[in-house]
Design a protein around this motif. Structure first.
Motif, mmCIF file in Angstrom:
data_model
loop_
_atom_site.group_PDB
_atom_site.id
_atom_site.type_symbol
_atom_site.label_atom_id
_atom_site.label_comp_id
_atom_site.label_asym_id
_atom_site.label_seq_id
_atom_site.Cartn_x
_atom_site.Cartn_y
_atom_site.Cartn_z
ATOM 1 N N PRO A 58 -1.517 21.870 10.999
ATOM 2 C CA PRO A 58 -2.757 21.071 11.003
ATOM 3 C C PRO A 58 -3.527 21.125 9.688
ATOM 4 C CG PRO A 58 -2.992 23.026 12.381
ATOM 5 C CD PRO A 58 -1.542 22.920 12.037
ATOM 6 N N GLN A 59 -3.320 22.173 8.899
ATOM 7 C CA GLN A 59 -4.029 22.292 7.630
ATOM 8 C C GLN A 59 -3.319 21.582 6.480
ATOM 9 O OE1 GLN A 59 -7.029 23.558 7.786
ATOM 10 N NE2 GLN A 59 -6.658 24.037 9.951
ATOM 11 N N ARG A 60 -2.042 21.261 6.679
ATOM 12 C CA ARG A 60 -1.252 20.718 5.570
ATOM 13 C C ARG A 60 -0.736 19.316 5.821
ATOM 14 N NH1 ARG A 60 4.165 21.278 3.826
ATOM 15 N NH2 ARG A 60 4.730 22.518 5.643
ATOM 16 N N HIS A 61 -0.559 18.940 7.075
ATOM 17 C CA HIS A 61 0.080 17.672 7.385
ATOM 18 C C HIS A 61 -0.908 16.650 7.932
ATOM 19 C CE1 HIS A 61 3.958 20.179 7.805
ATOM 20 N NE2 HIS A 61 3.985 19.524 6.663
ATOM 21 N N SER A 62 -0.580 15.379 7.742
ATOM 22 C CA SER A 62 -1.400 14.280 8.258
ATOM 23 C C SER A 62 -0.507 13.077 8.500
ATOM 24 C CB SER A 62 -2.515 13.921 7.275
ATOM 25 O OG SER A 62 -1.962 13.601 5.997
ATOM 26 N N LEU A 63 -0.960 12.195 9.382
ATOM 27 C CA LEU A 63 -0.175 11.037 9.794
ATOM 28 C C LEU A 63 -0.881 9.742 9.437
ATOM 29 C CD1 LEU A 63 2.157 9.722 11.572
ATOM 30 C CD2 LEU A 63 0.523 9.861 13.474
ATOM 31 N N LEU A 64 -0.112 8.779 8.927
ATOM 32 C CA LEU A 64 -0.580 7.400 8.858
ATOM 33 C C LEU A 64 -0.060 6.694 10.105
ATOM 34 C CD1 LEU A 64 -1.768 4.830 7.687
ATOM 35 C CD2 LEU A 64 0.314 4.565 6.308
ATOM 36 N N HIS A 72 -5.315 9.512 0.680
ATOM 37 C CA HIS A 72 -5.483 10.632 1.609
ATOM 38 C C HIS A 72 -4.279 11.563 1.650
ATOM 39 C CE1 HIS A 72 -9.249 8.984 3.157
ATOM 40 N NE2 HIS A 72 -8.664 7.794 3.120
ATOM 41 N N ARG A 73 -3.357 11.368 0.730
ATOM 42 C CA ARG A 73 -2.209 12.260 0.578
ATOM 43 C C ARG A 73 -1.512 12.508 1.921
ATOM 44 N NH1 ARG A 73 -1.610 14.164 -4.215
ATOM 45 N NH2 ARG A 73 -0.253 15.854 -3.523
ATOM 46 N N ILE A 74 -1.175 11.403 2.571
ATOM 47 C CA ILE A 74 -0.492 11.442 3.859
ATOM 48 C C ILE A 74 0.890 12.073 3.696
ATOM 49 C CG2 ILE A 74 0.435 10.025 5.730
ATOM 50 C CD1 ILE A 74 -2.620 10.062 5.643
ATOM 51 N N THR A 75 1.287 12.888 4.673
ATOM 52 C CA THR A 75 2.601 13.543 4.605
ATOM 53 C C THR A 75 3.638 12.900 5.518
ATOM 54 O OG1 THR A 75 1.982 15.134 6.340
ATOM 55 C CG2 THR A 75 1.554 15.768 4.030
ATOM 56 N N HIS A 76 3.197 12.223 6.567
ATOM 57 C CA HIS A 76 4.132 11.649 7.545
ATOM 58 C C HIS A 76 3.733 10.212 7.897
ATOM 59 C CE1 HIS A 76 5.013 15.906 8.024
ATOM 60 N NE2 HIS A 76 6.056 15.617 8.783
ATOM 61 N N ALA A 77 4.742 9.385 8.048
ATOM 62 C CA ALA A 77 4.524 8.016 8.515
ATOM 63 C C ALA A 77 5.769 7.576 9.275
ATOM 64 C CB ALA A 77 4.259 7.071 7.345
ATOM 65 N N PHE A 78 5.565 6.722 10.260
ATOM 66 C CA PHE A 78 6.671 6.209 11.061
ATOM 67 C C PHE A 78 6.527 4.700 11.177
ATOM 68 C CE2 PHE A 78 5.868 10.558 12.319
ATOM 69 C CZ PHE A 78 7.133 11.111 12.288
ATOM 70 N N GLY A 79 7.656 4.000 11.076
ATOM 71 C CA GLY A 79 7.601 2.552 11.150
ATOM 72 C C GLY A 79 8.972 1.937 11.036
ATOM 73 N N SER A 80 9.004 0.640 10.861
ATOM 74 C CA SER A 80 10.269 -0.071 10.695
ATOM 75 C C SER A 80 10.666 -0.065 9.229
ATOM 76 C CB SER A 80 10.120 -1.511 11.180
ATOM 77 O OG SER A 80 9.258 -2.236 10.316
ATOM 78 N N ASP A 81 11.923 -0.396 8.956
ATOM 79 C CA ASP A 81 12.372 -0.490 7.577
ATOM 80 C C ASP A 81 11.559 -1.540 6.814
ATOM 81 O OD1 ASP A 81 13.452 -2.419 9.238
ATOM 82 O OD2 ASP A 81 15.433 -2.430 8.312
ATOM 83 N N GLU A 82 11.208 -2.637 7.489
ATOM 84 C CA GLU A 82 10.462 -3.694 6.819
ATOM 85 C C GLU A 82 9.065 -3.232 6.415
ATOM 86 O OE1 GLU A 82 9.833 -7.360 5.048
ATOM 87 O OE2 GLU A 82 11.674 -6.365 5.733
ATOM 88 N N MET A 83 8.421 -2.391 7.213
ATOM 89 C CA MET A 83 7.107 -1.863 6.854
ATOM 90 C C MET A 83 7.179 -1.068 5.553
ATOM 91 S SD MET A 83 5.553 -0.525 10.490
ATOM 92 C CE MET A 83 4.795 -1.633 11.659
ATOM 93 N N PHE A 84 8.151 -0.166 5.475
ATOM 94 C CA PHE A 84 8.268 0.652 4.273
ATOM 95 C C PHE A 84 8.683 -0.197 3.065
ATOM 96 C CE2 PHE A 84 8.879 3.953 7.606
ATOM 97 C CZ PHE A 84 7.770 4.724 7.280
ATOM 98 N N ARG A 85 9.492 -1.214 3.294
ATOM 99 C CA ARG A 85 9.882 -2.115 2.213
ATOM 100 C C ARG A 85 8.652 -2.817 1.629
ATOM 101 N NH1 ARG A 85 14.943 -4.177 1.967
ATOM 102 N NH2 ARG A 85 15.177 -3.965 4.237
ATOM 103 N N ARG A 86 7.778 -3.282 2.511
ATOM 104 C CA ARG A 86 6.578 -3.995 2.051
ATOM 105 C C ARG A 86 5.620 -3.076 1.301
ATOM 106 N NH1 ARG A 86 4.991 -7.856 7.246
ATOM 107 N NH2 ARG A 86 6.975 -9.000 7.363
#
Length: 523
Positions: free
Chosen positions: A207-213, A255-269
């Motif tokens: 909780p002190q090091r990680h964050s989610l988009l 915000h120096r996010i460490t984790h994100a989840f999504g589709s390939d198209e989201m990350f491509r954009r």
């Protein structure tokens, strides 16, 4: 663990990092969120919602969405998640099957006219629905009575003491197979909370090091599971009300996010918006679902720019983030769909589709899963539930894959006729039935093809005595269905290609796909 440890409320960790959420730049602490969940429970009780009642939630990602889920859990009520991209036919089907008594709905959001969509829903189709509750406005024009969702603005009598049984349904997702209309996948507090804890532990979230988009919609298991996993970890969550690449890039960077989840198209954009060679040095895990051609090339390019993509697997029935690749995997293995189950108690096996026997490592077949994250069943559809579960309790996924031999597995493709459109699994029957209801259509078939790098559907229509106008068909479907379900092309044909078999005449869907590609190429 006691039964209460599997409640949703048990996920709100007092020792976690503050804030718990950030919605559009506004922080919400864990204490503030707990208070809002209590306010939402009191408001629901004042609307006559109690144990076993269904509340449809048709909202974008906002604090009200999550507060209503936690509130329903306290009351023993059930939330039916409504996709914000749904249109009238889909909304009517969900309300009918769920028996929702109340629907909480947006007043408006960007180009979505919720009132117009609801105006096209026949009240007789959804007799259980008593009223609408509107977020962001006093009322919404519709044939139902409506009230304003004002749970956070005025006091209501406290809700009764917790009524929720952690093993009864609390959340309904929609999913499509090959039948008409989405089925409703029922999950309990136990299945949701235990899987959230498994996700937090498997990802070793600090909780002190990680964050989610959080850029995926809460109405689907992909968005909800990732959110609850970080809630269980006590780590901060930055929420997008709906995905757009520019604000996602801004949050990732600032915000120096460490984790994100999504589709390939989201990350491509997102990557396409920045020229920086390594714009996200703090990113540790980007879990992605591959829906578009060229996803392997994207993974290579993203890796070179410091965006580490991890393949994963999930479904509404076993929840998203059921499994994910590991940093110890080779790059080629890490980006494949599948990976390692989050829960140490999960079991994955593969059944040979020809022999019906369990397949050896490396042999492709249907993936079957037993896990604590497994759904309770299809809501109000016991026959579909029986069909989906083996005698020894494994879920038949309908997906094809193989075991790697090291404890991980590989997802290869979807079995059957279901189509992956716009990131969602769609039954052809949904679109075909809407076409058949249109004037001038005697019969219809729909298939998915790759069109300019995107999965789109193409319809073949056998006309009635008076052939329909294709523009009119498209316009009608746009009124009734989410945009990603509207066919890119509609072709009139005299008959469908068929094969005679011992079990009757079967339509050659593979030939229809080939015909679609031939006609598109000829254009």
């Amino acid at each position: 663990m006691s039964a209460n440890d599997f409640s949703l409320q048990s996920l709100i960790r007092p020792e976690g990092a503050d804030p718990a959420f950030v919605f559009d730049g506004t922080p919400v602490s864990r204490a503030e969120f707990s208070a809002r969940a209590e306010q939402a429970a009191a408001w629901l009780a004042a609307q006559g919602i109690g144990k076993g009642d269904v509340v449809a939630v048709w909202l974008v990602n906002r604090v009200e969405w999550i507060a209503l889920l936690f509130a329903a859990a306290r009351l023993g009520a059930i939330v039916a998640a409504v996709n914000t991209r749904y249109r009238s036919a889909e909304v009517a089907h969900l309300l009918k099957v769920s028996g929702a008594k109340l629907m909480v709905v947006e007043a408006a959001f960007r180009s979505i006219d919720f009132a117009a969509i609801l105006a096209d829903v026949d009240k007789a189709e959804v007799p259980a629905l008593e009223k609408l509750a509107v977020v962001g406005a006093d009322a919404i024009p519709a044939q139902w009575a409506s009230v304003r969702f004002d749970a956070f603005d005025k006091p209501y009598p406290p809700a009764p003491s917790p009524q929720g049984n952690v093993d009864l349904p609390v959340l309904l997702y929609t999913t499509s197979g090959t039948t008409k209309g989405p089925k409703l996948v029922a999950h309990s507090q136990r299945t949701l909370a235990s899987h959230a804890v498994s996700v937090a532990r498997a990802l070793k979230l600090d909780p002190q090091r990680h964050s989610l988009l959080a850029m995926l919609p809460f109405c689907g298991t992909f968005g909800m599971t990732s959110l609850l996993g970080f809630v269980a970890a006590g780590a901060p969550i930055h929420v997008l009300d709906a995905f757009e690449a520019a604000p996602a890039l801004e949050i990732l960077s600032e915000h120096r996010i460490t984790h994100a989840f999504g589709s390939d198209e989201m990350f491509r954009r997102i990557l396409a918006l920045t020229d920086a060679p390594r714009p996200f040095p703090q990113l540790e895990v980007c879990g992605f679902a591959a829906f578009q051609p060229g996803w392997r090339e994207l993974a290579v390019a993203a890796e070179a720019r410091g965006m580490p993509l991890f393949g994963l697997y999930g479904s509404s029935e076993v929840q998203a983030l059921f499994s994910i690749g590991r940093t110890s995997d080779t790059f080629a293995d890490r980006i494949e769909g599948g990976g390692w189950p989050m829960s140490p108690d999960a079991k994955v096996r593969v059944r040979d589709t020809e022999t019906g026997e369990l397949a050896a490592h490396g042999i492709s077949g249907e993936i079957e899963i037993s896990a604590p994250s497994r759904f309770l069943g299809y809501f109000n559809n016991p026959q579909a539930t029986r069909d989906a579960i083996t005698a020894d309790g494994f879920f038949r996924t309908g997906d094809i894959g193989r075991l790697r031999g090291d404890g991980a597995f590989v997802y290869e493709t979807r079995a059957g006729d279901a189509m992956r459109l716009g990131g969602f699994l769609v039954a052809p029957g949904e679109i075909e039935d809407e076409l058949k209801a249109c004037d001038g259509v005697a019969d219809a078939q729909v298939v998915a093809v790759d069109l300019n790098g995107q999965a789109r559907c193409v319809a073949f229509v056998i006309p009635d005595k008076e052939p329909p106008q294709q523009e009119a068909l498209t316009a009608r479907l746009r009124e009734r269905l989410a945009g990603y379900k509207v066919p890119a092309r509609i072709y009139l044909v005299a008959a469908f290609p068929v094969t005679d078999s011992a079990n009757g005449v079967k339509i050659q869907r593979a030939r229809l796909r080939a015909m679609a590609l031939e006609r598109i190429a000829a254009e």
